[in-house]
Design a protein around this motif. Sequence first.
Motif, PDB file in Angstrom:
ATOM      1  N   VAL A  25       0.835  -1.205   0.000  1.00 17.68           N
ATOM      2  CA  VAL A  25       0.000   0.000   0.000  1.00 17.68           C
ATOM      3  C   VAL A  25       0.870   1.256   0.000  1.00 17.68           C
ATOM      4  CG1 VAL A  25      -1.739   1.299   1.280  1.00 17.68           C
ATOM      5  CG2 VAL A  25      -1.883  -1.191   1.160  1.00 17.68           C
ATOM      6  N   VAL A  26       1.866   1.291   0.869  1.00 19.96           N
ATOM      7  CA  VAL A  26       2.721   2.464   1.010  1.00 19.96           C
ATOM      8  C   VAL A  26       3.797   2.509  -0.076  1.00 19.96           C
ATOM      9  CG1 VAL A  26       4.320   3.668   2.544  1.00 19.96           C
ATOM     10  CG2 VAL A  26       2.326   2.501   3.485  1.00 19.96           C
ATOM     11  N   ASN A  27       4.443   1.391  -0.317  1.00 23.10           N
ATOM     12  CA  ASN A  27       5.568   1.330  -1.253  1.00 23.10           C
ATOM     13  C   ASN A  27       5.349   0.131  -2.179  1.00 23.10           C
ATOM     14  OD1 ASN A  27       7.985   1.787  -2.475  1.00 23.10           O
ATOM     15  ND2 ASN A  27       9.235   0.985  -0.809  1.00 23.10           N
ATOM     16  N   PRO A  28       4.517   0.266  -3.226  1.00 24.51           N
ATOM     17  CA  PRO A  28       4.111  -0.899  -4.021  1.00 24.51           C
ATOM     18  C   PRO A  28       5.181  -1.456  -4.959  1.00 24.51           C
ATOM     19  CG  PRO A  28       3.156   1.085  -4.916  1.00 24.51           C
ATOM     20  CD  PRO A  28       3.874   1.484  -3.661  1.00 24.51           C
ATOM     21  N   THR A  29       6.222  -0.694  -5.258  1.00 18.00           N
ATOM     22  CA  THR A  29       7.212  -1.183  -6.214  1.00 18.00           C
ATOM     23  C   THR A  29       8.618  -1.063  -5.645  1.00 18.00           C
ATOM     24  OG1 THR A  29       7.433   0.986  -7.252  1.00 18.00           O
ATOM     25  CG2 THR A  29       5.808  -0.507  -8.197  1.00 18.00           C
ATOM     26  N   TYR A  30       9.472  -1.875  -6.175  1.00 18.94           N
ATOM     27  CA  TYR A  30      10.897  -1.799  -5.855  1.00 18.94           C
ATOM     28  C   TYR A  30      11.583  -1.030  -6.965  1.00 18.94           C
ATOM     29  CZ  TYR A  30      15.736  -3.291  -5.954  1.00 18.94           C
ATOM     30  OH  TYR A  30      17.099  -3.304  -6.014  1.00 18.94           O
ATOM     31  N   GLU A  31      12.338  -0.033  -6.614  1.00 15.76           N
ATOM     32  CA  GLU A  31      13.056   0.763  -7.611  1.00 15.76           C
ATOM     33  C   GLU A  31      14.549   0.628  -7.354  1.00 15.76           C
ATOM     34  OE1 GLU A  31      13.085   5.369  -8.981  1.00 15.76           O
ATOM     35  OE2 GLU A  31      11.210   4.521  -8.250  1.00 15.76           O
ATOM     36  N   PRO A  32      15.271  -0.090  -8.218  1.00 15.73           N
ATOM     37  CA  PRO A  32      16.700  -0.291  -7.982  1.00 15.73           C
ATOM     38  C   PRO A  32      17.467   1.028  -8.051  1.00 15.73           C
ATOM     39  CG  PRO A  32      16.064  -1.185 -10.113  1.00 15.73           C
ATOM     40  CD  PRO A  32      14.818  -0.713  -9.451  1.00 15.73           C
ATOM     41  N   LEU A  33      18.494   1.115  -7.235  1.00 18.88           N
ATOM     42  CA  LEU A  33      19.314   2.313  -7.184  1.00 18.88           C
ATOM     43  C   LEU A  33      20.776   1.901  -7.211  1.00 18.88           C
ATOM     44  CD1 LEU A  33      19.448   5.401  -6.798  1.00 18.88           C
ATOM     45  CD2 LEU A  33      19.535   4.955  -4.342  1.00 18.88           C
ATOM     46  N   ALA A  34      21.522   2.468  -8.145  1.00 12.70           N
ATOM     47  CA  ALA A  34      22.945   2.161  -8.261  1.00 12.70           C
ATOM     48  C   ALA A  34      23.768   3.354  -7.798  1.00 12.70           C
ATOM     49  CB  ALA A  34      23.292   1.824  -9.703  1.00 12.70           C
ATOM     50  N   VAL A  35      24.931   3.069  -7.238  1.00  9.34           N
ATOM     51  CA  VAL A  35      25.842   4.143  -6.845  1.00  9.34           C
ATOM     52  C   VAL A  35      26.342   4.851  -8.101  1.00  9.34           C
ATOM     53  CG1 VAL A  35      28.015   4.680  -5.713  1.00  9.34           C
ATOM     54  CG2 VAL A  35      26.499   2.942  -4.758  1.00  9.34           C
ATOM     55  N   PHE A  36      26.861   4.095  -9.043  1.00  8.31           N
ATOM     56  CA  PHE A  36      27.252   4.628 -10.346  1.00  8.31           C
ATOM     57  C   PHE A  36      26.302   4.042 -11.376  1.00  8.31           C
ATOM     58  CE2 PHE A  36      31.383   4.794  -8.123  1.00  8.31           C
ATOM     59  CZ  PHE A  36      31.698   6.127  -8.323  1.00  8.31           C
ATOM     60  N   GLN A  37      25.536   4.871 -12.042  1.00  2.22           N
ATOM     61  CA  GLN A  37      24.626   4.417 -13.094  1.00  2.22           C
ATOM     62  C   GLN A  37      25.081   5.054 -14.395  1.00  2.22           C
ATOM     63  OE1 GLN A  37      20.528   4.351 -12.114  1.00  2.22           O
ATOM     64  NE2 GLN A  37      19.861   4.263 -14.222  1.00  2.22           N
ATOM     65  N   LEU A  38      25.706   4.250 -15.246  1.00  2.00           N
ATOM     66  CA  LEU A  38      26.357   4.755 -16.450  1.00  2.00           C
ATOM     67  C   LEU A  38      25.602   4.306 -17.691  1.00  2.00           C
ATOM     68  CD1 LEU A  38      29.959   3.827 -15.339  1.00  2.00           C
ATOM     69  CD2 LEU A  38      28.812   6.016 -15.047  1.00  2.00           C
ATOM     70  N   GLN A  39      24.890   5.221 -18.308  1.00  2.00           N
ATOM     71  CA  GLN A  39      24.193   4.928 -19.558  1.00  2.00           C
ATOM     72  C   GLN A  39      25.081   5.225 -20.760  1.00  2.00           C
ATOM     73  OE1 GLN A  39      21.259   3.461 -20.068  1.00  2.00           O
ATOM     74  NE2 GLN A  39      20.807   3.272 -17.901  1.00  2.00           N
ATOM     75  N   ALA A  40      26.133   5.968 -20.548  1.00  2.00           N
ATOM     76  CA  ALA A  40      27.111   6.264 -21.603  1.00  2.00           C
ATOM     77  C   ALA A  40      28.495   5.971 -21.044  1.00  2.00           C
ATOM     78  CB  ALA A  40      27.014   7.721 -22.030  1.00  2.00           C
ATOM     79  N   ARG A  41      29.373   5.534 -21.883  1.00  2.00           N
ATOM     80  CA  ARG A  41      30.713   5.177 -21.447  1.00  2.00           C
ATOM     81  C   ARG A  41      31.548   6.433 -21.224  1.00  2.00           C
ATOM     82  NH1 ARG A  41      35.713   3.698 -24.705  1.00  2.00           N
ATOM     83  NH2 ARG A  41      37.035   2.692 -23.182  1.00  2.00           N
TER      84      ARG A  41
END
Length: 103
Positions: A25-41
């Motif tokens: 009810v309060v938090n219905p989904t899990y949202e991953p979180l990365a320290v370094f999130q690199l979409q481009a090299r």
Amino acid sequence: DMGAFFIVNNFAMDTRPLPPPLDPVVNPTYEPLAVFQLQARPVVFSGNVVAGCPDIGVLMRPETCQAVEEDTSSQQINEVHSCVVGFFVLRSCSTEGGGPQAC
């Protein structure tokens, strides 16, 4: 275009508080979180240490095989420990679809 960027010699430890209890009810989904999130090299991603994070240390989208074959000069060493997931590697292209032929 951001131009060239460097991520070098960083230390990240215990990057967020513990997540709240899983309550649909309060938090219905899990949202991953990365320290370094690199979409481009980055030009250089080396000498970084991630320790004690409660989720993903490094989430990255690698360059394509062709780009790796063209640039073999950079050896990039990074370290992740005491995280739930150390390195989470996405597929090399961001288009939808499955399999290696999709890129």
